[in-house]
Design a protein around this motif. Structure first.
Motif: not given
Length: 117
Positions: A1-2, A4, A22-26, A28, A75-76
């Motif tokens: 996970v990344q 921001q 905010a997180a990227s990746g499924r 979270f 919404k991560n």
């Protein structure tokens, strides 16, 4: 996970800010999420933590009753609502993610919060 982090800025004492992470990746929703901060010349300190479900939340004593952490797994995004801000809350705020019972393994880049007296 990344991750921001965003939402920092300059605010007067007694004011409010809301930080977002905010997180990227499924995956979270599987992570415990946390907020930390580092004031000038000091080490990084824990601020708040929220479980994947949002049902288990912990705060540092210095922010309890003033800050509220929440998350929207659809919404991560994780949030930190900061009210009644004090000059001593001035710091770079970081968000972090990690597995339950494990160490935080992903960190955001930090967002600066400055509280003027």
């Amino acid at each position: 996970v990344q991750l921001q982090a965003s939402g920092g800025g300059l605010v007067q004492a007694g004011g409010s800010l809301r930080l977002s992470c905010a997180a990227s990746g499924r995956t979270f929703g599987r992570y415990v999420m946390g907020w930390f901060r580092q004031a000038p010349g000091k080490g990084r300190e824990f601020v708040a933590r929220i479980s994947w479900s949002g049902r288990n939340i912990y705060y540092a004593g210095s922010v309890k009753g003033r800050f509220t952490v929440s998350r929207d797994n659809a919404k991560n995004i994780m949030y930190l609502q900061m009210n009644s801000l004090k000059p001593e809350d001035t710091a770079v705020y970081y968000c972090a993610a990690g597995p339950y019972g494990g160490a935080y393994e992903a960190w955001g880049q930090g967002t600066l919060v400055t509280v003027s007296s």
